[in-house]
Enzyme design. Sequence first.
Site, PDB file in Angstrom:
ATOM      1  CB  SER A 118      -0.898   0.042   1.232  1.00  0.00           C
ATOM      2  OG  SER A 118      -1.715  -1.081   1.260  1.00  0.00           O
ATOM      3  CD  GLU A 233      -3.293  -9.158   2.235  1.00  0.00           C
ATOM      4  OE1 GLU A 233      -2.964  -8.921   1.057  1.00  0.00           O
ATOM      5  OE2 GLU A 233      -3.200  -8.322   3.150  1.00  0.00           O
TER       6      GLU A 233
END
Length: 396
Positions: A118, A233
């Site tokens: 991110s 994930e």
Amino acid sequence: MSANTWEAAELRSLAKELVARHPVDGDPLAFLRARFDAGLAWVHFPVGLGGLGAPRALQSAVDEELAAAGAPDNDPGRIGIGLGMAAPTILRHGTPAQQRRFLRPLWTGQEVWCQLFSEPGAGSDLAAVGTRAVRDGDAWVVSGQKVWTSLAHKARWAILLARTDPDAPKHQGMTYFVCDMTAPGVEVRPLRQITGEAEFNEVFLTDVRLPDDLRLGAPGEGWAVARTTLMNERVAIGGTPVPREGGPIEPLVRAWREWPEVRTAGLHDELMRLWVRAEAARLTGARLRQQLAAGEPGPEGSAVKLTHAMLTQRITGLELEVLGEAGLRHDDWTLRRPERTDVLDRAATHRYLRAKGNSIEGGTSEVLRGIIAERVLGLPAEPRTDTTVAWKDLPR
Ligand SMILES: Cc1cc2nc3c(=O)[nH]c(=O)nc-3n(C[C@H](O)[C@H](O)[C@H](O)COP(=O)(O)OP(=O)(O)OC[C@H]3O[C@@H](n4cnc5c(N)ncnc54)[C@H](O)[C@@H]3O)c2cc1C
């Protein structure tokens, strides 16, 4: 022995042999290394990489046997990113040398991993990443800013997505690396969260030199590699094995049993509803793990993660209601930089506040609903106008 000819009883006897050769009360790291070398770390991994090429579903037989013998575990709460995200990605896309270098210390917990994906301008739209990696001889020079990096302050290695070709469309110009968190130019700064602690960080990368042998997959193919990470994930976040009445529902049920004076018919109804949903979610997670034995996780993993987020938020909200005033007492507001993401041993307020992040981390609930709509239900895709334009020409 070829894959699928293994049986639970054989794996149980291998686990017994391991315990006989390596006493469980000795050095925990030595035991974990021996367990990895015996192929009992993740039995579905190949021989030599901590596994036996056995069906994934048989892992629980090994885990049960070793837990009953009192063997040390590898503290999955501390190394969840390594186990859940880095390992399956390295297994699928790494070179044999990378697999041999990284998987053993990752699994034993000797080396902690974090995820440098991110950025301030690239979260849900991860393919927008702007951190640059420029080739320089046999190395890459990386500069940029990452954000919300869980446990970066404890990490030895990171999985990193960076832009290597700004002239290519956004999904095609990225490359995936392993980042050395001790390299000069890596700076980790804590970000304080709603719980009071700093479990995640901002990470600044300034001219960080990464040798080319830390590249995972071909240059420009970072998106395909990242998709392996993201699929895994979601399963890792939503599909972790829990016993019946375990996980987030456990402290709520305990509070219900211990505080009879706060019970009302309305709370009872809601508790029953959530208990049943938690059990359904637990069994769905178990089914998903069985499906995984047959291949890579599919977009269905998004549904498990989405359910986990919604359910955990409702469960932790009800726990505060059941506890009444006592539920408002926060246990610790000092700026801690924890070693692990740990909620079950914390106060109910901590669980409630931490659960807010469940619908953001690992893909927001809105984005996961979009994936389910498109890739599971086959509904029309969102209109996209940026897939053929060079990344450098996209408005930012
Ligand atoms: C506790 C926690 C831990 C984290 N750990 C890590 C980590 O270790 N490493 C890491 O790299 N990242 C980590 N993250 C970051 C996380 O992956 C991102 O926050 C997430 O992907 C959302 O991106 P964003 O914050 O940029 O929000 P944005 O993408 O800006 O989204 C803002 C809002 O818009 C909505 N939205 C965006 N696009 C769409 C769409 N197409 N359709 C519908 N709605 C949309 C979102 O759902 C959201 O509500 C963590 C986050 C949290 C909360």
